[in-house]
Design a protein around this motif. Structure first.
Motif, PDB file in Angstrom:
ATOM      1  N   ARG A   1       0.855  -1.185   0.000  1.00  0.00           N
ATOM      2  CA  ARG A   1       0.000   0.000   0.000  1.00  0.00           C
ATOM      3  C   ARG A   1       0.891   1.236   0.000  1.00  0.00           C
ATOM      4  O   ARG A   1       1.748   1.384   0.874  1.00  0.00           O
ATOM      5  CB  ARG A   1      -0.931  -0.008   1.212  1.00  0.00           C
ATOM      6  N   VAL A   2       0.671   2.111  -0.968  1.00  0.00           N
ATOM      7  CA  VAL A   2       1.485   3.316  -1.138  1.00  0.00           C
ATOM      8  C   VAL A   2       0.586   4.532  -0.961  1.00  0.00           C
ATOM      9  O   VAL A   2      -0.391   4.710  -1.700  1.00  0.00           O
ATOM     10  CB  VAL A   2       2.150   3.350  -2.527  1.00  0.00           C
ATOM     11  N   GLY A   3       0.899   5.364  -0.006  1.00  0.00           N
ATOM     12  CA  GLY A   3       0.125   6.571   0.223  1.00  0.00           C
ATOM     13  C   GLY A   3       0.648   7.730  -0.610  1.00  0.00           C
ATOM     14  O   GLY A   3       1.861   7.921  -0.736  1.00  0.00           O
ATOM     15  N   VAL A   4      -0.266   8.496  -1.201  1.00  0.00           N
ATOM     16  CA  VAL A   4       0.082   9.695  -1.968  1.00  0.00           C
ATOM     17  C   VAL A   4      -0.231  10.909  -1.102  1.00  0.00           C
ATOM     18  O   VAL A   4      -1.384  11.117  -0.698  1.00  0.00           O
ATOM     19  CB  VAL A   4      -0.701   9.765  -3.293  1.00  0.00           C
ATOM     20  N   GLU A   5       0.781  11.697  -0.835  1.00  0.00           N
ATOM     21  CA  GLU A   5       0.642  12.840   0.070  1.00  0.00           C
ATOM     22  C   GLU A   5      -0.181  13.959  -0.535  1.00  0.00           C
ATOM     23  O   GLU A   5      -0.083  14.255  -1.729  1.00  0.00           O
ATOM     24  CB  GLU A   5       2.056  13.346   0.403  1.00  0.00           C
ATOM     25  N   ASP A   6      -0.990  14.582   0.304  1.00  0.00           N
ATOM     26  CA  ASP A   6      -1.744  15.770  -0.099  1.00  0.00           C
ATOM     27  C   ASP A   6      -0.766  16.951  -0.144  1.00  0.00           C
ATOM     28  O   ASP A   6      -0.161  17.283   0.881  1.00  0.00           O
ATOM     29  CB  ASP A   6      -2.850  16.033   0.925  1.00  0.00           C
TER      30      ASP A   6
ATOM     31  N   ALA B   1       5.865   1.324 -10.331  1.00  0.00           N
ATOM     32  CA  ALA B   1       6.565   2.478  -9.804  1.00  0.00           C
ATOM     33  C   ALA B   1       5.584   3.602  -9.520  1.00  0.00           C
ATOM     34  O   ALA B   1       4.571   3.736 -10.207  1.00  0.00           O
ATOM     35  CB  ALA B   1       7.623   2.949 -10.805  1.00  0.00           C
ATOM     36  N   VAL B   2       5.920   4.413  -8.524  1.00  0.00           N
ATOM     37  CA  VAL B   2       5.113   5.584  -8.161  1.00  0.00           C
ATOM     38  C   VAL B   2       6.071   6.753  -7.960  1.00  0.00           C
ATOM     39  O   VAL B   2       6.961   6.690  -7.103  1.00  0.00           O
ATOM     40  CB  VAL B   2       4.306   5.355  -6.870  1.00  0.00           C
ATOM     41  N   ALA B   3       5.900   7.809  -8.743  1.00  0.00           N
ATOM     42  CA  ALA B   3       6.741   9.002  -8.621  1.00  0.00           C
ATOM     43  C   ALA B   3       5.859  10.229  -8.531  1.00  0.00           C
ATOM     44  O   ALA B   3       4.855  10.337  -9.246  1.00  0.00           O
ATOM     45  CB  ALA B   3       7.685   9.120  -9.816  1.00  0.00           C
ATOM     46  N   THR B   4       6.240  11.156  -7.675  1.00  0.00           N
ATOM     47  CA  THR B   4       5.493  12.400  -7.496  1.00  0.00           C
ATOM     48  C   THR B   4       6.420  13.587  -7.654  1.00  0.00           C
ATOM     49  O   THR B   4       7.527  13.590  -7.093  1.00  0.00           O
ATOM     50  CB  THR B   4       4.823  12.449  -6.111  1.00  0.00           C
TER      51      THR B   4
ATOM     52  N   VAL C   1       1.959  16.250  -9.175  1.00  0.00           N
ATOM     53  CA  VAL C   1       1.531  15.243 -10.156  1.00  0.00           C
ATOM     54  C   VAL C   1       2.166  13.921  -9.759  1.00  0.00           C
ATOM     55  O   VAL C   1       3.380  13.850  -9.531  1.00  0.00           O
ATOM     56  CB  VAL C   1       1.946  15.623 -11.590  1.00  0.00           C
ATOM     57  N   THR C   2       1.359  12.881  -9.656  1.00  0.00           N
ATOM     58  CA  THR C   2       1.847  11.535  -9.367  1.00  0.00           C
ATOM     59  C   THR C   2       1.643  10.671 -10.597  1.00  0.00           C
ATOM     60  O   THR C   2       0.560  10.675 -11.189  1.00  0.00           O
ATOM     61  CB  THR C   2       1.099  10.927  -8.170  1.00  0.00           C
TER      62      THR C   2
ATOM     63  N   TRP D   1       7.974  11.648 -16.389  1.00  0.00           N
ATOM     64  CA  TRP D   1       6.656  12.155 -16.754  1.00  0.00           C
ATOM     65  C   TRP D   1       6.030  12.980 -15.635  1.00  0.00           C
ATOM     66  O   TRP D   1       5.312  13.961 -15.896  1.00  0.00           O
ATOM     67  CB  TRP D   1       5.740  11.000 -17.157  1.00  0.00           C
ATOM     68  N   ALA D   2       6.276  12.614 -14.376  1.00  0.00           N
ATOM     69  CA  ALA D   2       5.738  13.413 -13.274  1.00  0.00           C
ATOM     70  C   ALA D   2       6.280  14.836 -13.334  1.00  0.00           C
ATOM     71  O   ALA D   2       5.534  15.811 -13.164  1.00  0.00           O
ATOM     72  CB  ALA D   2       6.073  12.763 -11.934  1.00  0.00           C
TER      73      ALA D   2
END
Length: 270
Positions: free
Chosen positions: A180-185, A202-205, A230-231, A243-244
């Motif tokens: 589980r990966v959380g995306v920060e506000d 992969a997850v990049a922000t 942008v994530t 791309w992010a």
């Protein structure tokens, strides 16, 4: 899934449901590389074994090697020596020429929103592949981890994440290991805006919440300071990170290019 057997047992009491499978074992390592904490997490069988430790050590060696080549904070890195004209590209690690090629490809694909020519402290532009090196380094560091049978891994490099597993590990079903990966506000960094559940990817922000105006817009020639983020999620951290950044600083032209060419990737703007 098989149906639970409810036939009477020898004692006349229905068989109980099978016990849930135990949670996979976990182990984590962390090192300070590229000016940030980079952690490697393993889940699965034999995470305490020598093969796991050796694979993690190899992954960290790859990350340190990338730092020694591309660091803008080390005077002895290939990148800084190249910028001082002490070396030619042909005298650098072959990875420098590869970084040049990736940067050129990214500039074309993002319609100019991504660049490896970034401002220096002196106000001019110089070759600086910082925007692609971290994701690329993590992708390269994942290779020895992929050889670990019955093990899933997560590499967290300053909040950008790569999740992977041995090719024989299932991607869904009871045998799959999910993360589980959380995306920060970006407005309230104490709040998680959304949560992703992944077995691979992969997850990049990119944004301004953590570091302020540090992303360079080649079209305007200025650093972008507007709020938000942008994530991007997809198969590799290299291109998710590229791309992010491009989608955060770029125009509708870049968004259209992303939709047309990055079909294995998804983006979310906050």
């Amino acid at each position: 899934m098989s149906r639970r057997d409810t036939r009477p047992s020898q004692t006349g009491v229905p068989d109980s449901a099978p016990a849930p499978a135990p949670a996979p074992a976990r182990r984590a390592w962390v090192e300070q590389i590229m000016g940030m904490p980079i952690s490697i997490h393993l889940r699965g069988d034999d995470v305490d074994g020598s093969a796991a430790s050796e694979a993690v050590a190899s992954a960290f060696r790859i990350l340190r090697e990338m730092d020694s080549i591309f660091s803008t904070y080390r005077d002895d890195s290939d990148l800084m020596r190249l910028r001082r004209e002490e070396l030619q590209v042909s005298q650098c690690s072959p990875l420098v020429e590869e970084a040049l090629r990736i940067g050129q490809e990214a500039e074309v694909l993002t319609r100019g929103a991504f660049t490896t020519l970034l401002p220096t402290g002196d106000g001019d532009l110089a070759f600086d592949p910082t925007g692609l090196v971290k994701g690329w380094a993590v992708d390269r560091a994942s290779v020895p981890l992929l050889a670990l049978e019955r093990i899933s891994f997560c590499i967290n490099a300053g909040g950008d994440i790569l999740i992977g597993a041995h090719p024989d590990m299932p991607t869904d079903g009871p045998g799959a290991i999910t993360w589980r990966v959380g995306v920060e506000d970006p407005v309230d960094r104490q709040r998680i805006a959304s949560t992703l559940t992944l077995t691979r990817g992969a997850v990049a922000t990119s944004g301004t919440a953590a570091r302020g105006a540090h992303l360079y817009d080649p079209e305007s020639g200025e650093l972008v300071g507007r709020p938000g983020s942008v994530t991007v999620t997809g198969p590799t951290l290299l291109w998710a990170d590229i791309w992010a950044t491009a989608l955060f600083v770029g125009s509708e032209r870049t968004s259209a290019a992303f939709a047309a060419s990055a079909t294995d990737y998804l983006s979310t703007a906050l």
